[in-house]
Structure formats: C-alpha cells, structure tokens
Design an enzyme around this catalytic site. Sequence first.
Site, short mmCIF file in Angstrom:
data_model
loop_
_atom_site.label_atom_id
_atom_site.label_comp_id
_atom_site.label_asym_id
_atom_site.label_seq_id
_atom_site.Cartn_x
_atom_site.Cartn_y
_atom_site.Cartn_z
N CYS J 33 0.86 -1.18 0.00
CA CYS J 33 0.00 0.00 0.00
C CYS J 33 0.90 1.24 0.00
O CYS J 33 1.81 1.33 0.84
CB CYS J 33 -0.90 -0.01 1.23
SG CYS J 33 -1.83 1.52 1.44
N ASP J 40 -0.60 -5.53 0.14
CA ASP J 40 -1.87 -5.72 -0.55
C ASP J 40 -1.79 -7.02 -1.34
O ASP J 40 -0.71 -7.42 -1.78
CB ASP J 40 -2.15 -4.55 -1.51
CG ASP J 40 -2.85 -3.39 -0.82
OD1 ASP J 40 -3.52 -3.62 0.19
OD2 ASP J 40 -2.70 -2.25 -1.30
#
Lengths: 131, 131, 131, 131, 131, 131, 131, 131, 131, 131
Positions: J33, J40
Amino acid sequence: MPDHAHYLDTFENPQPGHDYTVRLQIQEFTCLCPLTGQPDFARFLVEYVPDRLCVELKSLKLYMSSFRDEGLFHEAITNQILSDFAALLKPRFLRVTADFNIRGGICTQVAVEHRKEGWQCAGPVVLPGET
Amino acid sequence: MPDHAHYLDTFENPQPGHDYTVRLQIQEFTCLCPLTGQPDFARFLVEYVPDRLCVELKSLKLYMSSFRDEGLFHEAITNQILSDFAALLKPRFLRVTADFNIRGGICTQVAVEHRKEGWQCAGPVVLPGET
Amino acid sequence: MPDHAHYLDTFENPQPGHDYTVRLQIQEFTCLCPLTGQPDFARFLVEYVPDRLCVELKSLKLYMSSFRDEGLFHEAITNQILSDFAALLKPRFLRVTADFNIRGGICTQVAVEHRKEGWQCAGPVVLPGET
Amino acid sequence: MPDHAHYLDTFENPQPGHDYTVRLQIQEFTCLCPLTGQPDFARFLVEYVPDRLCVELKSLKLYMSSFRDEGLFHEAITNQILSDFAALLKPRFLRVTADFNIRGGICTQVAVEHRKEGWQCAGPVVLPGET
Amino acid sequence: MPDHAHYLDTFENPQPGHDYTVRLQIQEFTCLCPLTGQPDFARFLVEYVPDRLCVELKSLKLYMSSFRDEGLFHEAITNQILSDFAALLKPRFLRVTADFNIRGGICTQVAVEHRKEGWQCAGPVVLPGET
Amino acid sequence: MPDHAHYLDTFENPQPGHDYTVRLQIQEFTCLCPLTGQPDFARFLVEYVPDRLCVELKSLKLYMSSFRDEGLFHEAITNQILSDFAALLKPRFLRVTADFNIRGGICTQVAVEHRKEGWQCAGPVVLPGET
Amino acid sequence: MPDHAHYLDTFENPQPGHDYTVRLQIQEFTCLCPLTGQPDFARFLVEYVPDRLCVELKSLKLYMSSFRDEGLFHEAITNQILSDFAALLKPRFLRVTADFNIRGGICTQVAVEHRKEGWQCAGPVVLPGET
Amino acid sequence: MPDHAHYLDTFENPQPGHDYTVRLQIQEFTCLCPLTGQPDFARFLVEYVPDRLCVELKSLKLYMSSFRDEGLFHEAITNQILSDFAALLKPRFLRVTADFNIRGGICTQVAVEHRKEGWQCAGPVVLPGET
Amino acid sequence: MPDHAHYLDTFENPQPGHDYTVRLQIQEFTCLCPLTGQPDFARFLVEYVPDRLCVELKSLKLYMSSFRDEGLFHEAITNQILSDFAALLKPRFLRVTADFNIRGGICTQVAVEHRKEGWQCAGPVVLPGET
Amino acid sequence: MPDHAHYLDTFENPQPGHDYTVRLQIQEFTCLCPLTGQPDFARFLVEYVPDRLCVELKSLKLYMSSFRDEGLFHEAITNQILSDFAALLKPRFLRVTADFNIRGGICTQVAVEHRKEGWQCAGPVVLPGET
C-alpha cells in the site's frame, strides 16, 4: 512392475519431537487401464505423520508422473503407493486416498492406511482434514 | 424376483493382508415404482472393506442396470443390493446408501450395513468418506 | 389441536432382522405463526431406524400438508411430529429436524430424538447422514 | 456496560420432559470496535438444550440489536452473550459461536459453551448441527 | 532466523475461568521458497483455548507479514509459528494449520498442535470448527 | 377469481426523473394445484422500472400470501400477477418470473414482461440482474 | 421409430395476447445407446413462447419416459423432440437443449431452435433464463 | 437529511486519457427502517468510469458508515448515494446497486445509473463485471 | 508433428436442414510441456454447428488421447485441434476452448473460432452455452 | 518507478493469420500500500488477442512478482500493467482486470482495455470468458 520408489527423495523432519500432519493433494495423475490400455485419471491424497523423514515435493511429482504409462487396477495402484511411502518414510501414520474419474457412470475411490506399530494418535485433533 | 446377482463378477483382492476401503459411487440408476409403474431414479453408494474378493466395475454397471424394468420399494431394493453384495463378496464391512430423486417434495435415502462376524474397524480413519 | 396422525399410513418393514436407516427430506412445509397468523415455511428431515413398520410416502406428504392452516410455535410443532411418528411407527430410533425460514434476520432449527428403550446403535456408521 | 439482558423474553418449554436442541442463526449483528469506534459486523449462532424456558425470537432480535452502539472486544462480547443466556434460560446446554467479518485479512471466530452441572448429553445425535 | 515473535502483542483473557476457543483465519500470507527464492502463498488457521492471554489482532497481522522475505520450508514455518504462539500465550490448547498454494499440481497442508500439560478438553463441542 | 390486487399498496417514486430498477425476490409462495388441490410452492421475481409509484413491501407480502388457498395453473398465475402490478403501478418496465418446485421430475419457470408504450431502455446496464 | 408425440397433451394458452416464456427443466431422462444398447442418461430443457397452446405437464412426463427403451443418437433424439413439440404446439419460439451424462470422459450437449416464420423476439429480456 | 457527502474524498485519476472501470463492493452497510426504526442491512456495489477524479477508499468507508443511524427507504437511499457520487466525481459512467437483506421472505435490490452527457461506452467489454 | 486427425471418425448430420449446436466437454486431456517434458493437463470444449458431418464420440476420445506423448505449447495445440476439426467436419461454426491447469500460480485458457465463409448465426440463441 | 517490463519475454504467435484469445489468470499477486506500506494482495486476469507476439508464461510470473516491494495505488498499477503489455505485445485487443482483497469491508476491482487502432472484434464469440 518397474521400481517407481527411486523417484522419491526425503529430507529430515524438522520437528521429530512431536506429532504433526502433512497432507499432500495431488491433483494430476494419469495411468493406463490394465484391460483396455486406455488412459485413467485420478486425484490422490497422501496424509502422514512424519517420524524421521519428510517427502520432498518435486520428487513426489516425478514419482506420481512415473505411473503415466503403467497399466494398473485402482485397488493395486493405491496399495502400491502406500507401500512405497511406508517403506521410504517409515511414518508414524500414513493414509493414501485415490479418487478415480467416472467410468460408465461409476466413480471409484480407494483408501488405505498404515500405522507404525504401537503408535497412538494423541487425539482426534491431530488429523484436522478428515472430511 | 429375477436373479440379478449373476451379473456381478469378482477378482482377487490384491491386498487381503490389511483392511482398506473401496467406495463406488453409482451416479445412474433407474427402476420402476411398484405402485404406479412410473420410472424412479437414484444414486447409489457402495462402500466395502474387501476380504478375499473385489467387485469388477463393468459387471457392477450391468448389475445396476438390470433393475431398470423392476418394480421395487426403496427400502426393499437397497436391502436386496446389500444382500447380493454380502453373499458374493463376503466383505469385512459393507454399506449401501441409496439416494432417490424427489417425489411429491420429498427425497428418500436408505442406508444399510453389513459387518463380518467379529470384524472390528481398526479406527475411524479406515472409512474416510463418512460425510 | 386437530388429529394429524390419521393421515399417516405404514407398511411392513421388509428387513426387520437388522438395523438400517431411512432419511426423508421434506422440502415443502408451511404452517401459520400462532401470534400473527402469517405463513411460516420450513424444511423437515425425518430419520428413523424402522422396527416393524415403515411410513408410506404419499401419506407422509398428506400428513405434512395437514399443518398448512395450523398456528404453532417452532418448538411445539417439531415435538408433535416426533410424537406422532413415535406413536405410529414405534421405531428403534427417530430424529426430527426442522429448519424454519429466516424471520427478522434469524433462522431457527429444532432437532429432537426418540430411542426405543434399550436399543443401542451398532456403530456410528448406521446413521450416515449426520452432517 | 449497559444491561442488555432485559431485552430478552422467555416462554415455557413445551417439552421439558426430554432433551432437544434449538439452533438460532443470527445473520445480522453489528457493534463498534472498542479501539477505533469503527463498526464491526458478525454472525452469531446460539445453540441450546432448553430446560424450563425457551427464548422468544422477537426479543432475541431486540437483544442482539442493543449492542449496535457498544464498543466491545470479540472475546468479551461472545462471553457476555453466553452469560446473559445462561442466567436467563438456565439451559441444560448452551453454546454461542461468533463469526466476525474480516479485518486486515483476518477472520475471527469465538466459541464458548455452558453446561448445567451434572447434565450429560444422551448421545452425539442430540446436537445435529455440529458442522 | 530473525526473531518474529516480538511483533506479537497480547491482552488479558477476559474469561480465564472457563475454556473457550478462538479461531483466527489468516487469509493472506506470503514467504519465499528456500530453494528457488520464488514467492510462496498460503492461508493459516490459528485455533487456541486461551489461558491467561489472548493475541491482539493487529499485532498478529504484523507478525504474519514479517515472514514476507523469509525463505522457509512449509513444515518448518508451520512448526515455528506454533512455537512462537505457545511460548507467548501459553494456551491450554493450540493448533496451527497451513494451507499452501498449489505447486506442480500439488497442494500442501501442514497441521500441528500443542496442549498444556494435563489439560483435558471438556468435550468435543469445545472446538466447533473442526471441519 | 377473488380480487387479490386490493392487498397491494404503493408509495410515491422518490426519483421519477430517471429510470432505475427495483428487483423483489419473493422466496416464499404457495398456492394449490387446480387439478389435484395439492399445495404448489414457488419463488417469484418481480423486476420493474417505476414511473410514478413504487410497491410497498409489507403489502406485497400480503398480496403474495393471498394466493395460498387459490387453485391456479402456473401460466395463469404468473400472468395475473403481471396484470395486477401493471394496472396498479403503471411502470415503465415490468417483468415477473415464477420458479415452481419440481413435480414428477420437472421444474417449471414462467417469465412474462410488460413495457409502457413507447418506453425505451436507455441501455443494457439499466437491468443489472439479468442472470 | 414409434410415435411418441401421441403422449403429449395441450391446453389453451391463457394469455395468447402477448409473448411470454415457459421453461421446463426435465431432470430425468433415459434412453439406450443405439450402438451398445447400454442406458444413456440426460437432462432436457424445453423453452418456448406459446402461441395458441401450452403443453400439459403430466403428459410431458409420459412423453419423455416413452424414450426409455429406444436406441437413439444424441443429435437425432434432440432434433426429434424439437420436431414433436413444434408440430404439436406451433409455438412462436422453441428451443430444446439436451445435456447427456459423461461417457469416456466427455459430456455432450445438443441445442436446437425453431422460430415461427416472421416472429421477432421483442427484446433480450423476453428470455430471462439464457444462462 | 444530514450531509453525508462531506465524508467523501477524491484523488486525481491517474489515467484520464482513456476509459476504465472501477468496481467497489461494499460488504457492510446498515441503516434504520424509516417506519419501524429497526436496523436494515445491505451490500452495495458502486461501479464507475472515472473522469478527472477517483474516490478514496477510506473516505468511502466513512461515508457508507455515516448512514448507520439514518432512517431511509431502500429506493431513496440508493438514489441518494448515486447523487452524492455523481456530484462529487462527475464520472463518465456510474452505477449503484443495493442488495438489502431479506425481510418477510422478500429480498430487495435497487439499481440506478448515471451517464455523463454525450459519453458513449466504447464497447461491451469496458464493463467486464456485469454479472 | 504426427498426424492425429486420422483418429477422428464422422457420421452424417441427421438434420442438415437447420442450424443447431453440439457442445463436447472433454474433461480429460494430457500432453507434455515442450520445454521441460513434464506432463500438462487441460480440459477442452469443442462447440460446433454441423454442416454435413458430425464427429463420432469414441473417435474423439482416441483423438484427444493421441496427444498424450506430444510436447506442444498451449496456443499451438489449441489452434491445431481447431484446424483438424475444421478440415474434417467443414462445420458452419466451430470454437475450441482449452483450459490448462495452473502452473506457477497462473491458469491459461486459449479460445479460437472458425466460421464457414458467408455463414451467419441466426441469432444469439443458437449458441446457448456461451458462459 | 522501476522498469518492470524487462522481465517479460515473448514468442512468435503460432497463428497470426486469425484472431484468437489467450486468458491468463494470475492467482498470486502482492504489492504494498503506497500510504501505509502494508501488503496488498490481488488476482489479475490478462486477456488478449495476439498479433505478432505472445507472452511467455515463466517471464509473466517473474514480471508479476517484481511488484512485490512496490507501493502503488490500485488504479495506477492496473493501468501500468496494461501499458507494459500493450507496449511489448502490440496486441489486437488487451484487457487487464485486477481484483484486490477486501480492506475495511470493501473489495476493489479495476478493469482497463486497449484496442489496436482499427481492429474490430469479429463477433461476440471471440471473447468467451466475458463473465
């Protein structure tokens, strides 16, 4: 029958001090029908509680692939795979389950186990993947 | 009732030395309703721990198909199939489960077992497909 | 409450000599809420090990339909159905499970059993449909 | 913490003479995270074997909704709901299972039980919804 | 190997007076293959019966993420996570199950347990999520 | 046939200025078979693009319940429900789909539409639930 | 080939004034393989936009059952069923889809349509069950 | 009604030069029923083709949570969310679909779209997630 | 490359007078990776609108099995199968879709079509199995 | 940003003479992220109609893995992957769809396309995997 077991490699169990379970789902397996020579397809599940040795994954793939041109009955091949693993790994517990593709409207599964003499499963929770 | 059992063939169990399980899922079965003569449809599951003999697959298909024109109640047909297998294979354990298609909003399943006198299942893991 | 049990018919168990299980999944059931008079919908599962008698399917459908205009609590209706079956069939084992449709974000299930005095299940495998 | 239990109403168990199970699946539950104040969402399963009292459904819905603005840890809220039910219903058996929505890639479930002193489950079949 | 355990935080068990179960499904896990350096992906399930301490969720996420650049065998990493939790939480019961993504047509799962000396599970219902 | 439409209430469309779609999945419906008097069960899907009026949910439930004691063919009942909605709501678009439970091994679905004269769907995306 | 069409009965379309769709899912069908005489099993989907006539359900069941002892290729039987329906119902639109059970690892589906000369589907939404 | 839109933040579209689609599935949404004050639960799907601005995820979560104590009809709330997004993002295309939990046996979905004047979807493939 | 096409047999299309679709789902296919020599596994879907000829099923099975020892790229093998069918059947429409098992975390599908010059699909409904 | 495209290798399209589609489902993808630095996780679908070049699978895996330590917004990374493929393969058609794991109760998908100037899809059937 040819010797398939030589394809299998092992490595040292990193935690021989306590029981734990390894489950190997082999999605791709093909051999030949001993009667017609036509291809058969199956999935195998190998579950074991290692003692001194674990099976190495790449060698497992080669071992399973080595049955590709072999003509064998469902019951015989499942028992042979159990024997090969039991001889090599000498595991505390071992189960081999075969799930053959449908033929003539009938699916066949074969399941066979091996336990080390005197070994006792500490509890039902040691084998979480029963279903 | 006609003799259906003569359709069944067997072969020698390749591993009589230890218990293992064979599961046969028969996806296609049809017979007639004994009251109305209308077709009934079902799936059968035959599970057994072989002793000296295993059932041959092609003969199993012919055996199951031989009920196609027979009019039989769900409970009776399931018990008869158990009897035919028990008499032929003399297995250590045998279970037959029938799953009949919905009629009038109701599905019917019938399950029946046979155990060889004195045989004891070594553990819950011998029969992996319970659910 | 009206007598619903008179809808049920029976026939002779074709295999009273050994235990086996019949499972009846009743997909369509409706009654009324005793408080609001609004329709309730449910599915029922009736499982039993027959003794001398089995329940006839068409009569079962009529019996279940006879609750259509009755206003009953979930717990009461499930227990009544158990009682009606137990009184009529005198089975070795009986279980009734109701699965009512969601109301106010909550689904309700009720399960109740009856065992013939002294009857012992031969093993876990007699009732294959536990889950 | 506010008193939530006063939302719960009961009614007389229509069959106190034998054990049976009620399962209540509560699909809609929301509270607040005690650290961030952000909403949490969960599903609850309440299973019990009633003794003298059953819980009334509409009051159950109001009770569960009353946590909407409360900030509570997953473990604490599940235990509190168990306590509220145990104090009110004094059931023979009670289990509360919470299933909280994923946060940071992790789903959390909490399960807690209560048994009436000396009560023994008659058999595995009393609780059909184990899985 | 680096010390991952320092990422883990705990909080006081709000109900140490009785046994209950916490299940944490960790959907996102990646590490490296110790042989090839290529990424491996897995899901973990951590189940425990807390004694004095519970694990804090945010710290659990950081702990699991800390293996991102580590090269470890499936069997070794599952056993290490068990050890880290056992040392930190000293739980009454602990089970870690890893489910690694398919490689070469084979899925690998590893399951390992720890029990506090002398602790006995009050009954099968304490661990509802077995399957 | 009795007048069912009087059960339906409406409210003002809060956004008559542009087209949008409302989908109502009615999970619980029962009527009687016009030939045998036996219960039939179905699910209905009502989809519409409102013009001036929307249908009120509680009244929709009462309307659907009002067919409980009516004996009607599948094709006729679906067309009547379309007519009742079309007359009441005068929607820009309306579709009613019925999905009746299996009878004699056959499931029946009936789907019927109504469009306001001259109305054109702005694009395929206005009706998202096509499948 | 024997005349199967005489089993089919019709009734007057209750709404000939506008197009609508009837979908009939026939879950149970069996015939014989024209080469081996072994049973084949299939599911059929009959979809039509009625003109003056609809097909009666009980007669449809008898019609489908009348192929039970017939030996026919998949392609031929699907086309014949289309012809029988088209000749009898003279529908505005008709589609017959057959889905035969797996043989030798291969599933076969056959789909065939008929349209009344000059008929135009009012829009894609007339046939909601495409997938 | 309070101003919810101020919760929403935006960032610059990193690729304004060509059309692409963003789909946001909001799994957790709760508001109040405007008639009873009881909680309602829903899932939302927001799909858009950005022009100059994209919506920031954390602000979207806060925006959706801000309806928690609001009493609103299904049709009104879905249209309001569309309006708030359209006013803020001025997207080339926007669709909001709401999927409310079952009440009284009925599930309600509402879908509404907005298109920038003159914008034309380059082809059906721009919106891949239609179903 | 060896000539595989000679395995394929045909029979006369029983309905050359109108378009219809045959879909053949081949669940079992294996070949070799041209780079590593390791087995690859796939499923194939062959869809066609026959002109004068249909493909015979048993010969299709033999044809697909004949690639068992061949080393071929995914894109090449799918195109070759299309060519073999197009040359043999000269169909009005033909599509071949291959779905290869995951390797290195990536699944590969290849889809290729052939149309007879000048042939036009009568409508979207001719090919019902699009999804 | 680092150059990821150099990881990608190509090979000659074996059938440049006609359009066909390759779909690559990449099940394992992780990046960081850009705001929090936390991992992520996503799945990608790359679909293309090759012109002169196809992408080599092993290089695709390395390319996707090369984003492992990169901090990027969902919208930006999906567009960059499209750009890298478009520049390298110059395909007739290309679509990249990203499906990111849930964060804060919200799942995000991003879909973006590229078409070669003047290329026209021959028909809807060229892209079989639309849904």
